[in-house]
Design a protein around this motif. Structure first.
Motif, PDB file in Angstrom:
ATOM      1  N   LEU A 319       0.295  -1.490   0.522  1.00 50.60           N
ATOM      2  CA  LEU A 319       0.256  -0.239   0.491  1.00 50.60           C
ATOM      3  C   LEU A 319       0.989   1.235   0.167  1.00 50.60           C
ATOM      4  O   LEU A 319       0.220   2.037  -0.435  1.00 50.60           O
ATOM      5  N   GLU A 320       1.861   0.978   0.506  1.00 47.48           N
ATOM      6  CA  GLU A 320       3.144   2.305   0.454  1.00 47.48           C
ATOM      7  C   GLU A 320       2.933   2.716  -0.527  1.00 47.48           C
ATOM      8  O   GLU A 320       3.594   3.770  -0.752  1.00 47.48           O
ATOM      9  N   ILE A 321       3.849   0.999  -1.706  1.00 47.77           N
ATOM     10  CA  ILE A 321       4.831   1.731  -2.749  1.00 47.77           C
ATOM     11  C   ILE A 321       3.385   2.237  -3.899  1.00 47.77           C
ATOM     12  O   ILE A 321       3.647   2.865  -3.768  1.00 47.77           O
ATOM     13  N   MET A 322       2.149   1.808  -4.002  1.00 54.58           N
ATOM     14  CA  MET A 322       1.140   1.589  -4.574  1.00 54.58           C
ATOM     15  C   MET A 322       1.004   3.747  -4.858  1.00 54.58           C
ATOM     16  O   MET A 322       0.796   4.058  -5.247  1.00 54.58           O
ATOM     17  N   ARG A 323       0.991   3.959  -3.319  1.00 57.23           N
ATOM     18  CA  ARG A 323       0.239   5.500  -2.933  1.00 57.23           C
ATOM     19  C   ARG A 323       1.366   6.213  -3.307  1.00 57.23           C
ATOM     20  O   ARG A 323       1.675   7.563  -4.146  1.00 57.23           O
ATOM     21  N   ARG A 324       2.379   5.853  -3.197  1.00 57.72           N
ATOM     22  CA  ARG A 324       4.305   6.572  -3.405  1.00 57.72           C
ATOM     23  C   ARG A 324       4.426   6.503  -4.791  1.00 57.72           C
ATOM     24  O   ARG A 324       4.158   7.809  -5.813  1.00 57.72           O
ATOM     25  N   GLU A 325       4.067   5.551  -5.200  1.00 56.88           N
ATOM     26  CA  GLU A 325       4.050   5.607  -7.407  1.00 56.88           C
ATOM     27  C   GLU A 325       2.888   5.402  -7.694  1.00 56.88           C
ATOM     28  O   GLU A 325       2.985   5.493  -8.961  1.00 56.88           O
ATOM     29  N   LYS A 326       1.551   5.385  -7.661  1.00 56.62           N
ATOM     30  CA  LYS A 326       0.954   6.102  -7.860  1.00 56.62           C
ATOM     31  C   LYS A 326       0.359   4.892  -8.960  1.00 56.62           C
ATOM     32  O   LYS A 326       0.164   5.267  -9.799  1.00 56.62           O
TER      33      LYS A 326
END
Length: 395
Positions: A319-326
């Motif tokens: 979730l952290e990576i998906m939010r950061r990378e959109k």
């Protein structure tokens, strides 16, 4: 494409697959991964390692996965360094103990923050379990046994019971010819089906069956919703005092940072997430309103391995990576480009096709009676050139 073609006439994967079929019913645990669905007697069947979009088979052949990407689980690519590092720390410090892991509380808070309409969360480790749990909660909360379904929702009795009344009920929703052997015959009539966008049938069934407790459906998959279809479903649920359950095991995090229902601004009573949530690690979430979810504590729902630590840890990092990378924006754009190029190739070579699915989960079929033959031929030729491919791509 590679200059040197891969020899696919005989491989270690097929040798092992033939052995597996003798000692494992069906050969494996998931129908979608059976070689016969891709290229009988040729598909490599087993992998040695993965990285990014690459897969190595038992013969050390390297392929670009232009197909299912772990059946849609690896939204960040295989063996993502950050997710794997978080999991390795858990393995080092301990995955399961007498006490609970704090990560499940953090993950529940995170999912609720993404979906403000939801106030409570339960976790499982597979999509079938999550769907069955949601049905149990819905029946407990409403006191009604019947479920109205559209789309694919797993293998459990409550769902396959759809075919007890007519063995073709699930043909358009699942795989044709699903047998009901082993499913109690007394479940006949407890699960009713409708096709996507068929509001008239939904209305008719709700009028004629007063004991329907929930409508369970995918927000969107192969077809786009007709204007106001999802809003009308929500209104019908309110009118008949039944629950709306969105199964987002597949659609979640592919077009929005969360459930696809956020895009259409239609809130369910329960939503289910899986696949992309843990980037290859087993984790599924059932989120819902407090009014509904509190019934999970009034019926018996419990499992030892739902308390392990790897799944929630992987989900938090994913979730952290998906939010950061959109990531939802990126994969939608890539998928849209793939659809466009498929159409261009179709027009160039005068081979008509029809395209279906979300941009980030798209597919095509040939407008021909030989559709399956052509699909198999493409899989064969792509495999020779170093690609795992079918007619569906999880970007």
């Amino acid at each position: 494409m590679r200059k040197k073609k891969i020899i696919i006439s005989k491989n270690k994967g097929q040798i092992l697959w033939n052995k597996a079929k003798k000692i494992i019913p069906g050969g494996n645990m998931l129908i979608s991964k059976r070689p016969e669905r891709f290229l009988p007697n040729r598909w490599p069947a087993y992998f040695k390692k993965t990285k990014g979009c690459y897969v190595w088979d038992l013969d050390s052949n390297k392929y670009v996965d232009l197909s299912l990407m772990g059946i849609g689980t690896n939204i960040l690519g295989y063996s993502n360094n950050e997710v794997d590092s978080a999991v390795k720390n858990v393995v080092r410090d301990g995955n399961l103990s007498t006490l609970n892991c704090p990560e499940e509380v953090k993950l529940a808070e995170k999912l609720i923050s993404i979906h403000p309409w939801a106030k409570m969360v339960k976790f499982t480790r597979s999509g079938g379990e999550a769907n069955a749990l949601a049905i149990r909660i819905a029946r407990a909360a409403t006191g009604k046994d019947k479920i109205l379904v559209c789309g694919y929702h797993g293998w459990h009795d409550w769902y396959i019971a759809s075919n007890l009344e007519n063995n073709k009920n699930l043909d358009q929703l699942l795989l044709p010819g699903i047998k009901t052997l082993g499913v109690p015959k007394k479940l006949k009539g407890t699960t009713l089906t409708f096709n996507y966008n068929d509001l008239a049938r939904v209305t008719k069934l709700l009028k004629s069956h007063k004991d329907i407790g929930a409508i369970k459906m995918e927000v969107e998959r192969n077809l786009k919703p007709k204007k106001n279809f999802l809003n009308q479903i929500r209104k019908l649920c309110n009118k008949y005092n039944i629950l709306l359950i969105f199964d987002e095991c597949t659609s979640g995090f592919r077009e929005t940072n969360g459930g696809l229902h956020l895009k259409y601004k239609v809130n369910p009573d329960i939503a289910i997430f899986g696949k992309a949530l843990g980037n290859g690690y087993a984790i599924n979430a059932i989120i819902g309103t407090s009014k509904v979810m509190r019934y999970a504590n009034k019926t018996f729902i419990s499992s030892t391995f739902w308390t392990e630590r790897i799944g929630p840890t992987a989900a938090l990092k994913t979730l952290e990576i998906m939010r950061r990378e959109k990531t939802w924006k990126k994969i939608k754009k890539i998928g849209s480009g793939i659809k466009f190029r498929w159409l261009k190739l179709s027009e160039k070579h005068k081979i008509p096709i029809e395209i279906f699915g979300l941009d980030a989960l798209c597919g095509f079929n040939f407008k021909s009676k030989k559709n399956l033959h052509f699909k198999t031929f493409i899989t064969q030729e792509m495999l020779k050139n170093g690609f795992l491919a079918s007619n569906i791509i999880y970007v």
